[in-house]
Design an enzyme around this catalytic site. Structure first.
Site, PDB file in Angstrom:
ATOM      1  NE  ARG A   1      16.439 -11.554  -3.609  1.00  0.00           N
ATOM      2  CZ  ARG A   1      15.815 -11.366  -4.344  1.00  0.00           C
ATOM      3  NH1 ARG A   1      16.722 -10.900  -5.630  1.00  0.00           N
ATOM      4  NH2 ARG A   1      14.256 -11.634  -5.237  1.00  0.00           N
TER       5      ARG A   1
ATOM      6  CB  SER B   1      11.640 -15.384  -1.103  1.00  0.00           C
ATOM      7  OG  SER B   1      10.612 -14.799  -1.930  1.00  0.00           O
TER       8      SER B   1
ATOM      9  CD  GLU C   1      15.562 -13.428  -0.342  1.00  0.00           C
ATOM     10  OE1 GLU C   1      14.520 -12.826   0.527  1.00  0.00           O
ATOM     11  OE2 GLU C   1      15.455 -13.873  -1.196  1.00  0.00           O
TER      12      GLU C   1
HETATM   13  N1  EPU Z   1       6.130 -21.054  -8.081  1.00  0.00           N
HETATM   14  C1  EPU Z   1       4.758 -22.025  -7.731  1.00  0.00           C
HETATM   15  N2  EPU Z   1       4.665 -22.120  -7.076  1.00  0.00           N
HETATM   16  C2  EPU Z   1       4.123 -21.096  -5.813  1.00  0.00           C
HETATM   17  C3  EPU Z   1       5.867 -19.985  -6.851  1.00  0.00           C
HETATM   18  C4  EPU Z   1       6.074 -20.090  -7.147  1.00  0.00           C
HETATM   19  O1  EPU Z   1       5.111 -22.648  -8.602  1.00  0.00           O
HETATM   20  O2  EPU Z   1       4.344 -20.943  -4.938  1.00  0.00           O
HETATM   21  C5  EPU Z   1       6.902 -21.008  -9.876  1.00  0.00           C
HETATM   22  C6  EPU Z   1       5.762 -21.081 -10.809  1.00  0.00           C
HETATM   23  O3  EPU Z   1       6.244 -21.567 -11.878  1.00  0.00           O
HETATM   24  C7  EPU Z   1       6.564 -19.095 -11.483  1.00  0.00           C
HETATM   25  C8  EPU Z   1       7.220 -19.254 -10.928  1.00  0.00           C
HETATM   26  O4  EPU Z   1       7.648 -20.447  -9.496  1.00  0.00           O
HETATM   27  O5  EPU Z   1       6.174 -19.141 -12.424  1.00  0.00           O
HETATM   28  C9  EPU Z   1       8.754 -17.860 -10.231  1.00  0.00           C
HETATM   29  O6  EPU Z   1       7.570 -17.573  -8.888  1.00  0.00           O
HETATM   30  P1  EPU Z   1       7.480 -15.535  -9.197  1.00  0.00           P
HETATM   31  O7  EPU Z   1       7.387 -14.890 -10.077  1.00  0.00           O
HETATM   32  O8  EPU Z   1       6.689 -15.560  -7.772  1.00  0.00           O
HETATM   33  O9  EPU Z   1       8.956 -15.445  -8.471  1.00  0.00           O
HETATM   34  P2  EPU Z   1       9.697 -16.262  -7.656  1.00  0.00           P
HETATM   35  O10 EPU Z   1      11.353 -16.557  -8.021  1.00  0.00           O
HETATM   36  O11 EPU Z   1       8.983 -17.198  -6.061  1.00  0.00           O
HETATM   37  C10 EPU Z   1      11.120 -14.016  -7.168  1.00  0.00           C
HETATM   38  C11 EPU Z   1      12.208 -13.521  -6.197  1.00  0.00           C
HETATM   39  C12 EPU Z   1      10.970 -12.213  -5.471  1.00  0.00           C
HETATM   40  C13 EPU Z   1      10.481 -11.556  -6.707  1.00  0.00           C
HETATM   41  C14 EPU Z   1      10.366 -12.561  -8.016  1.00  0.00           C
HETATM   42  C15 EPU Z   1       9.687 -11.474  -9.204  1.00  0.00           C
HETATM   43  C16 EPU Z   1      13.945 -14.944  -4.907  1.00  0.00           C
HETATM   44  C17 EPU Z   1      13.889 -15.979  -4.760  1.00  0.00           C
HETATM   45  N3  EPU Z   1      12.744 -14.602  -5.200  1.00  0.00           N
HETATM   46  O12 EPU Z   1      10.220 -14.951  -6.984  1.00  0.00           O
HETATM   47  O13 EPU Z   1      11.943 -11.846  -4.000  1.00  0.00           O
HETATM   48  O14 EPU Z   1       9.955 -10.834  -5.847  1.00  0.00           O
HETATM   49  O15 EPU Z   1      11.496 -13.912  -8.008  1.00  0.00           O
HETATM   50  O16 EPU Z   1      10.995 -10.685  -9.224  1.00  0.00           O
HETATM   51  O17 EPU Z   1      14.384 -15.102  -5.663  1.00  0.00           O
HETATM   52  C18 EPU Z   1      12.000 -12.211  -2.338  1.00  0.00           C
HETATM   53  O18 EPU Z   1      13.758 -11.583  -2.363  1.00  0.00           O
HETATM   54  O19 EPU Z   1      11.640 -11.479  -0.681  1.00  0.00           O
HETATM   55  C19 EPU Z   1      11.815 -11.718  -3.158  1.00  0.00           C
HETATM   56  C20 EPU Z   1       9.873 -11.433  -2.622  1.00  0.00           C
END
Ligand code: EPU
Length: 337
Positions: free
Chosen positions: A160, A235, A331
């Site tokens: 990012r 995010s 972000e």
């Molecule tokens: N999780 C929780 N609670 C929540 C959300 C997430 O416990 O409310 C934990 C879970 O363990 C889950 C892990 O976080 O397994 C990862 O969650 P998720 O797959 O939803 O992905 P993320 O890490 O929260 C990132 C990106 C997203 C992208 C997804 C999928 C960042 C800051 N965000 O989210 O990007 O869509 O991975 O690749 O890196 C964005 O940048 O706006 C965005 C949505």
């Protein structure tokens, strides 16, 4: 003709749906019009407005990027190079590529915002980042209107992150990007567990780029709020990267904490987990709150101000810092005035 509007509400130009006013708004449809914008060096440039938090009225020019066009630069048997103007909508570009059978950005389906914002923060989702397919970025320096082509390497991409968010912040208007996509023998990325689950449920064993795009759309729709219905910018924070030793200490205290490998000394911790673990998920604070299905997404329940959202983000940051010793970084680009 350069269209100008005065004292315009930016509510429909930012996906948080924040009702701030801008004294002058310029709708840019060609690059030559930049020379007609007074004080353009101080301008705030908006594409889809999907990564900004506007905290107050703006008394400086706002440029709405409406540069359009998709052009085939070159093609071979297996590859195609597309040149895309920065004011195109990102998701529409992904749909265009999926329909034409061009592979490489299908995992980036349904990301809100414009093409120009994509390299700015090296958008990424489900195992793919734009840097994987990006050849170069063209941009124009606001001070002297000199155009420059940045190779992918010169963009200094990270998680990012790019040069346009750091050293050159505010100095350039991105005019277009060149993508190198596959026409055959696509390199599909189905490593992400949720994608595998959707494909398995649908009984798909040999996925096409369209199958992956549809799976990503389904996953995103199931947990990320649609900005048209509930203002948000995806995010709000980045997933923090911390030292392995720090993580090991946390793990012994909080055995359920999650992580992804980064390198020998660092791991990435899902910020969504940290925020949820502190009870913020689904919590409503005034007109804002952390989304009930994805704690990392802050939302506007209709009448929120940018200040309110910023205050909530600061409260979350302070809580995570004091509990886990982790400094969350935003972000989203917070615009103060
Ligand atoms: N999780 C929780 N609670 C929540 C959300 C997430 O416990 O409310 C934990 C879970 O363990 C889950 C892990 O976080 O397994 C990862 O969650 P998720 O797959 O939803 O992905 P993320 O890490 O929260 C990132 C990106 C997203 C992208 C997804 C999928 C960042 C800051 N965000 O989210 O990007 O869509 O991975 O690749 O890196 C964005 O940048 O706006 C965005 C949505």
């Amino acid at each position: 003709m350069l269209e100008i509007k005065e004292n315009l509400s930016l509510k429909s130009y930012n996906t948080f749906g924040l009702d701030v006013k801008a004294s002058e708004v310029y709708f840019l449809t060609n690059i030559a019009q930049l020379s007609d914008i007074p004080q353009r060096e101080e301008a705030l440039i908006l594409g889809g407005g999907s990564n900004v938090l506007l905290t107050s009225d703006l008394h400086r020019p706002v440029i709405i990027n409406q540069l359009k066009g998709i052009e085939v630069l070159s093609q071979e048997a297996d590859f195609i190079e597309l040149r895309v103007a920065s004011g195109e909508n990102w998701h529409e570009l992904v749909m265009y590529c999926v329909e034409h059978g061009y592979g490489g950005i299908e995992n980036l389906s349904l990301i809100p915002g414009s093409v120009g914002a994509a390299p700015m923060q090296n958008i990424g989702a489900y195992g793919v980042e734009i840097q994987n397919v990006l050849q170069n970025v063209t941009a124009i320096r606001l001070s002297d209107l000199k155009e420059r082509t940045f190779s992918a390497e010169e963009c200094e991409f990270g998680y990012r992150h790019s040069i346009f968010k750091s050293r050159l912040k505010g100095q350039y208007l991105i005019t277009g990007i060149t993508l190198r996509l596959t026409k055959n023998h696509h390199t599909l990325n189905t490593s992400y567990g949720a994608i595998q689950e959707v494909l398995a449920r649908k009984g798909i064993t040999e996925a096409s780029i369209k199958d992956i795009s549809e799976a990503v759309i389904e996953i995103r729709q199931s947990k990320l709020p649609d900005p048209k219905e509930l203002g948000n910018t995806g995010s709000f924070f980045k997933n923090p990267v911390i030292k392995k030793a720090h993580f090991d200490r946390l793990k012994s205290q909080y055995p359920e904490i999650k992580s992804y490998p980064v390198d020998d000394d660092h791991v990435k911790v899902p910020a969504g987990w940290l925020i949820e673990s502190r009870g913020w998920k689904g919590k409503v604070v005034g007109n804002t709150g952390s989304h009930k299905q994805q704690a990392l997404v802050l939302v506007n329940y209709g009448k929120a101000t940018g200040k309110e959202v910023k205050e909530l983000s600061e409260a979350i940051k302070a809580d995570i810092a004091s509990t886990y010793g982790i400094e969350l970084e935003t972000e989203v680009n917070i615009i103060e005035a």
